[in-house]
Scaffold this active site. Structure first.
Site, PDB file in Angstrom:
ATOM      1  N   TYR A 189       0.814  -1.202  -0.062  1.00  0.00           N
ATOM      2  CA  TYR A 189      -0.003   0.048  -0.087  1.00  0.00           C
ATOM      3  C   TYR A 189       0.812   1.283  -0.047  1.00  0.00           C
ATOM      4  O   TYR A 189       2.003   1.093   0.228  1.00  0.00           O
ATOM      5  CB  TYR A 189      -0.934   0.018   1.257  1.00  0.00           C
ATOM      6  CG  TYR A 189      -0.305   0.441   2.466  1.00  0.00           C
ATOM      7  CD1 TYR A 189       0.480  -0.537   3.147  1.00  0.00           C
ATOM      8  CD2 TYR A 189      -0.447   1.414   3.093  1.00  0.00           C
ATOM      9  CE1 TYR A 189       0.975  -0.413   4.343  1.00  0.00           C
ATOM     10  CE2 TYR A 189      -0.112   1.768   4.377  1.00  0.00           C
ATOM     11  CZ  TYR A 189       0.934   0.792   4.955  1.00  0.00           C
ATOM     12  OH  TYR A 189       1.331   1.228   6.214  1.00  0.00           O
ATOM     13  N   ARG A 245       8.116   4.021  -4.927  1.00  0.00           N
ATOM     14  CA  ARG A 245       8.086   2.978  -3.826  1.00  0.00           C
ATOM     15  C   ARG A 245       7.049   1.784  -3.879  1.00  0.00           C
ATOM     16  O   ARG A 245       7.315   0.898  -3.724  1.00  0.00           O
ATOM     17  CB  ARG A 245       7.990   3.665  -2.352  1.00  0.00           C
ATOM     18  CG  ARG A 245       7.982   2.782  -1.232  1.00  0.00           C
ATOM     19  CD  ARG A 245       8.016   3.511   0.040  1.00  0.00           C
ATOM     20  NE  ARG A 245       6.978   4.083   0.179  1.00  0.00           N
ATOM     21  CZ  ARG A 245       6.560   4.754   1.484  1.00  0.00           C
ATOM     22  NH1 ARG A 245       7.599   5.039   2.418  1.00  0.00           N
ATOM     23  NH2 ARG A 245       5.565   5.426   1.684  1.00  0.00           N
ATOM     24  N   ARG A 266      -7.595 -20.692  -1.695  1.00  0.00           N
ATOM     25  CA  ARG A 266      -6.507 -20.179  -0.765  1.00  0.00           C
ATOM     26  C   ARG A 266      -5.155 -21.168  -0.733  1.00  0.00           C
ATOM     27  O   ARG A 266      -5.695 -22.482  -0.661  1.00  0.00           O
ATOM     28  CB  ARG A 266      -7.345 -20.330   0.735  1.00  0.00           C
ATOM     29  CG  ARG A 266      -6.043 -20.192   1.869  1.00  0.00           C
ATOM     30  CD  ARG A 266      -6.792 -19.996   3.198  1.00  0.00           C
ATOM     31  NE  ARG A 266      -5.742 -19.731   4.291  1.00  0.00           N
ATOM     32  CZ  ARG A 266      -4.894 -20.639   4.950  1.00  0.00           C
ATOM     33  NH1 ARG A 266      -4.900 -22.007   4.493  1.00  0.00           N
ATOM     34  NH2 ARG A 266      -3.892 -20.310   5.681  1.00  0.00           N
ATOM     35  N   LYS A 281       6.523  -1.968   1.921  1.00  0.00           N
ATOM     36  CA  LYS A 281       5.264  -1.630   2.615  1.00  0.00           C
ATOM     37  C   LYS A 281       4.195  -2.406   2.187  1.00  0.00           C
ATOM     38  O   LYS A 281       3.326  -2.372   1.508  1.00  0.00           O
ATOM     39  CB  LYS A 281       5.090   0.039   2.055  1.00  0.00           C
ATOM     40  CG  LYS A 281       4.148   0.846   2.909  1.00  0.00           C
ATOM     41  CD  LYS A 281       4.168   2.209   2.307  1.00  0.00           C
ATOM     42  CE  LYS A 281       3.229   2.973   3.037  1.00  0.00           C
ATOM     43  NZ  LYS A 281       3.123   3.150   4.493  1.00  0.00           N
ATOM     44  N   GLU A 321      12.632   2.631  14.099  1.00  0.00           N
ATOM     45  CA  GLU A 321      11.625   3.479  13.328  1.00  0.00           C
ATOM     46  C   GLU A 321      10.181   3.661  14.341  1.00  0.00           C
ATOM     47  O   GLU A 321      10.229   2.773  15.288  1.00  0.00           O
ATOM     48  CB  GLU A 321      11.302   3.461  11.892  1.00  0.00           C
ATOM     49  CG  GLU A 321      10.713   2.184  11.782  1.00  0.00           C
ATOM     50  CD  GLU A 321      10.151   1.792  10.269  1.00  0.00           C
ATOM     51  OE1 GLU A 321      10.084   2.780   9.638  1.00  0.00           O
ATOM     52  OE2 GLU A 321      10.321   0.571   9.897  1.00  0.00           O
ATOM     53  N   LEU A 369      11.342   1.281   7.044  1.00  0.00           N
ATOM     54  CA  LEU A 369      10.663   1.362   5.654  1.00  0.00           C
ATOM     55  C   LEU A 369      11.215   2.763   5.257  1.00  0.00           C
ATOM     56  O   LEU A 369      11.610   3.939   5.921  1.00  0.00           O
ATOM     57  CB  LEU A 369       9.258   2.082   5.845  1.00  0.00           C
ATOM     58  CG  LEU A 369       8.477   2.112   4.781  1.00  0.00           C
ATOM     59  CD1 LEU A 369       8.014   0.963   3.906  1.00  0.00           C
ATOM     60  CD2 LEU A 369       6.908   3.108   4.757  1.00  0.00           C
TER      61      LEU A 369
HETATM   62  N1  PMP Z   1       7.592   3.781   8.876  1.00  0.00           N
HETATM   63  C1  PMP Z   1       6.685   2.733   9.012  1.00  0.00           C
HETATM   64  C2  PMP Z   1       6.637   1.720   9.575  1.00  0.00           C
HETATM   65  C3  PMP Z   1       5.304   3.604   8.247  1.00  0.00           C
HETATM   66  O1  PMP Z   1       4.251   2.693   8.489  1.00  0.00           O
HETATM   67  C4  PMP Z   1       5.435   4.843   7.902  1.00  0.00           C
HETATM   68  C5  PMP Z   1       4.276   5.312   7.235  1.00  0.00           C
HETATM   69  N2  PMP Z   1       3.591   4.578   6.297  1.00  0.00           N
HETATM   70  C6  PMP Z   1       6.704   5.548   7.657  1.00  0.00           C
HETATM   71  C7  PMP Z   1       7.749   4.911   8.155  1.00  0.00           C
HETATM   72  C8  PMP Z   1       6.702   6.858   6.882  1.00  0.00           C
HETATM   73  O2  PMP Z   1       6.733   6.905   5.513  1.00  0.00           O
HETATM   74  P1  PMP Z   1       6.203   7.968   4.449  1.00  0.00           P
HETATM   75  O3  PMP Z   1       7.140   9.086   5.104  1.00  0.00           O
HETATM   76  O4  PMP Z   1       6.445   7.428   3.191  1.00  0.00           O
HETATM   77  O5  PMP Z   1       4.755   7.989   4.961  1.00  0.00           O
END
Ligand code: PMP
Length: 287
Positions: free
Chosen positions: A33, A52, A100, A149, A182, A207
């Site tokens: 997503y 991305r 499935r 993601k 993070e 991410l």
């Molecule tokens: N890390 C994680 C685990 C996230 O879910 C997000 C938000 N989707 C981010 C970092 C920040 O990413 P972005 O700046 O692309 O929203």
């Protein structure tokens, strides 16, 4: 409120928007997503977000459901049909539906595409940013490919819920070496006593945040030094400032970590500057 949802080529009323019961996104979290900020009816950093998305798809071997141009078109149409001027657009692509089976289906299976656009109350994040937020640290119990993601968000959901119950709006995950990776849905940053910005280097544990990338551009334009390296909880607690970045928050000051107040316990000058410059540096595009 989302009124219209794009599902596999059709714009459906919210209550009627549905996917197949055997969608692999539903059964296996076999899906990726993106969340893109909508500002004045335009997209913030669309090029980076779509790049991305394509990378996430390719890492999982899910074929691209359509060209970037077609995707931009349906994103724009979903924004317009929901009359969103300020808010977010959510794009989800799953590997598709089928009986499935852990074995991946034949590549002919059509990916499922869902797009939602939602208004966000104006000033919502700005009000939060005036005071800053508290975060709580927790062990990072996610999988080894956090650079993709995916919708496999249960560890983040449970951690955020536990943090909320303790009065913190975000979680900062800590890896087995004691370094902060993070946030549950954001990237983590600190500002050292020397005024250097520090955020973890890109690897499979975090991410590659789009806001993180653009904030790096903002910092460069402001002649601020950025170091991409691991930092510990202890270093974060002693930092001059701390903040997080995400598409929904842009730059959000963090004023407390595990109950320890950071710096002077209120948003500092560096984070305020980065926040105020963010949309001047980000790519803003019409769709
Ligand atoms: N890390 C994680 C685990 C996230 O879910 C997000 C938000 N989707 C981010 C970092 C920040 O990413 P972005 O700046 O692309 O929203």
């Amino acid at each position: 409120m989302t009124r219209i949802v794009y599902v596999n080529g059709a714009y459906k009323r919210y209550a009627e928007a549905a996917i197949h019961a055997e969608d692999r996104g539903f059964q296996f979290a076999d899906a990726v997503y993106e969340v893109i900020e909508v500002l004045g009816g335009r997209l913030v950093d669309a090029t980076r977000h779509l790049a991305r998305l394509n990378r996430s798809l390719s890492e999982l071997g899910i074929p691209r459901p359509m060209s970037d141009q077609a995707l931009q078109h349906v994103i724009g149409e979903t924004i317009r049909r929901n009359r969103v001027t300020g808010g977010i657009v959510y794009i989800q692509v799953t590997r598709g539906a089928g009986p499935r089976d852990f074995t991946l289906p034949a590549p002919e299976i059509l990916p499922t595409v869902v797009i939602l656009a939602r208004s966000q109350r104006r000033g919502w994040a700005a009000t939060l940013a005036e005071k800053g937020i508290a975060v709580k640290t927790m062990p990072d119990n996610r999988w080894g490919r956090c650079d993709i993601k995916t919708v496999m968000l249960l560890p983040a959901v449970l951690a955020k819920d536990a943090a909320r119950r303790e009065g913190a709006r975000e979680v900062w995950f800590i890896d087995s070496s004691g370094a902060i990776t993070e946030g549950a849905s954001s990237n983590a940053w600190i500002v050292t006593a020397q005024g250097t910005l520090v955020t973890r280097q890109l690897d499979s544990h975090i991410l590659p945040g789009i806001t993180r990338a653009t904030v790096t551009d903002v910092a460069r334009a402001e002649r601020l030094k950025v170091e991409e390296r691991p930092f510990t909880l202890d270093e974060a607690i002693k930092a001059r400032e701390a903040f997080l970045t995400s598409a929904t928050n842009t730059v959000m000051p963090v004023i407390a970590i595990d109950g320890h107040s950071i710096g002077e316990g209120r948003p500092g000058p560096v984070v305020q500057r980065l926040r105020s410059r963010f949309h001047h540096v980000a790519e803003i595009s019409t769709v």
